[in-house]
Enzyme design. Sequence first.
Site, PDB file in Angstrom:
ATOM      1  N   CYS A  99      34.054 -49.271 167.688  1.00  0.00           N
ATOM      2  CA  CYS A  99      34.373 -49.346 168.651  1.00  0.00           C
ATOM      3  C   CYS A  99      35.313 -49.569 169.394  1.00  0.00           C
ATOM      4  CB  CYS A  99      33.093 -49.122 169.720  1.00  0.00           C
ATOM      5  SG  CYS A  99      32.947 -48.495 171.420  1.00  0.00           S
ATOM      6  N   ARG A 136      31.535 -40.265 179.781  1.00  0.00           N
ATOM      7  CA  ARG A 136      31.717 -40.723 178.907  1.00  0.00           C
ATOM      8  C   ARG A 136      30.800 -39.551 177.998  1.00  0.00           C
ATOM      9  NH1 ARG A 136      32.772 -46.705 178.922  1.00  0.00           N
ATOM     10  NH2 ARG A 136      30.988 -46.777 177.430  1.00  0.00           N
ATOM     11  N   HIS A 198      27.845 -47.937 167.415  1.00  0.00           N
ATOM     12  CA  HIS A 198      26.576 -49.165 167.511  1.00  0.00           C
ATOM     13  C   HIS A 198      25.271 -48.770 166.935  1.00  0.00           C
ATOM     14  CE1 HIS A 198      29.818 -50.470 170.617  1.00  0.00           C
ATOM     15  NE2 HIS A 198      30.047 -49.069 170.795  1.00  0.00           N
TER      16      HIS A 198
END
Length: 264
Positions: A99, A136, A198
């Site tokens: 990320c 997002r 993640h």
Amino acid sequence: MADGDGMRLRLAHLYADVMNVYGDRGNAIALRYRCEARGIALEVDGIGIGEAFDPEAYDLLIVGGGEDREQRRIADDLLTRGPAIRSAIEEGLPALAVCGGFQLFGERYVDADGTVLPGIGLFRMETLPPARGEERLIGNVLLETDFGEVVGFENHGGRTWLDGRQERFGSVVEGRGNNGKDGSEGARVASAIGTYLHGSLLPKNPAVTDFLLGKALARRYGEPATLAPLDDSLEAAAREAASTITRRGDGEGLWRRLRGLLRR
């Protein structure tokens, strides 16, 4: 070369105290677990801002994710380390950048405020802020990769665009990936992987973990490694559960419900 007692590896965990959102520290835990299960000692060194660091002294490198403020904190320090990190990776150092770390391993990252953070240029890519009205990119992700099916969780606003010559880590089956448009996710250079996933990534995806460990052993001992198989039934069950949920779209539905509650 067979692995076993007496073998040792050194892992550099960059900015472990700063870049650790969504359990990215679990990647180091997974690496240690799979080493210890095979009788391999893994020394983990947390490398903070301004601390001495020679990539050539390590067999493996990882960096996790963080928000814009954390990325600003590490950006200058990482940039000074960039040439040494690139050189070590080109010479065989395996690495995992997740990320925010992935973004700063590219050529540049432009954050939501328009601040431009130069990256170390390992990956041929740039990350731009979302256009007006774009949301997002959040939810569970399912990828097709050279390691088979890979599962994880993404939560990022930036849109990453790979140079046409840049190899991707995987192709999106479910989820959004680098930018939500071209089906790419992450990037690969030599034995280095960059990704938005993640979850943390490695515990549920042991094939990726063992790829990194095999490359680390080869770097340390100078010949290809043969990793003893482990009982991966729990990991397989976790990956299968995550895959099933992702294919059903439960994660996206959950996020929509949460957004609705937050707006109340």
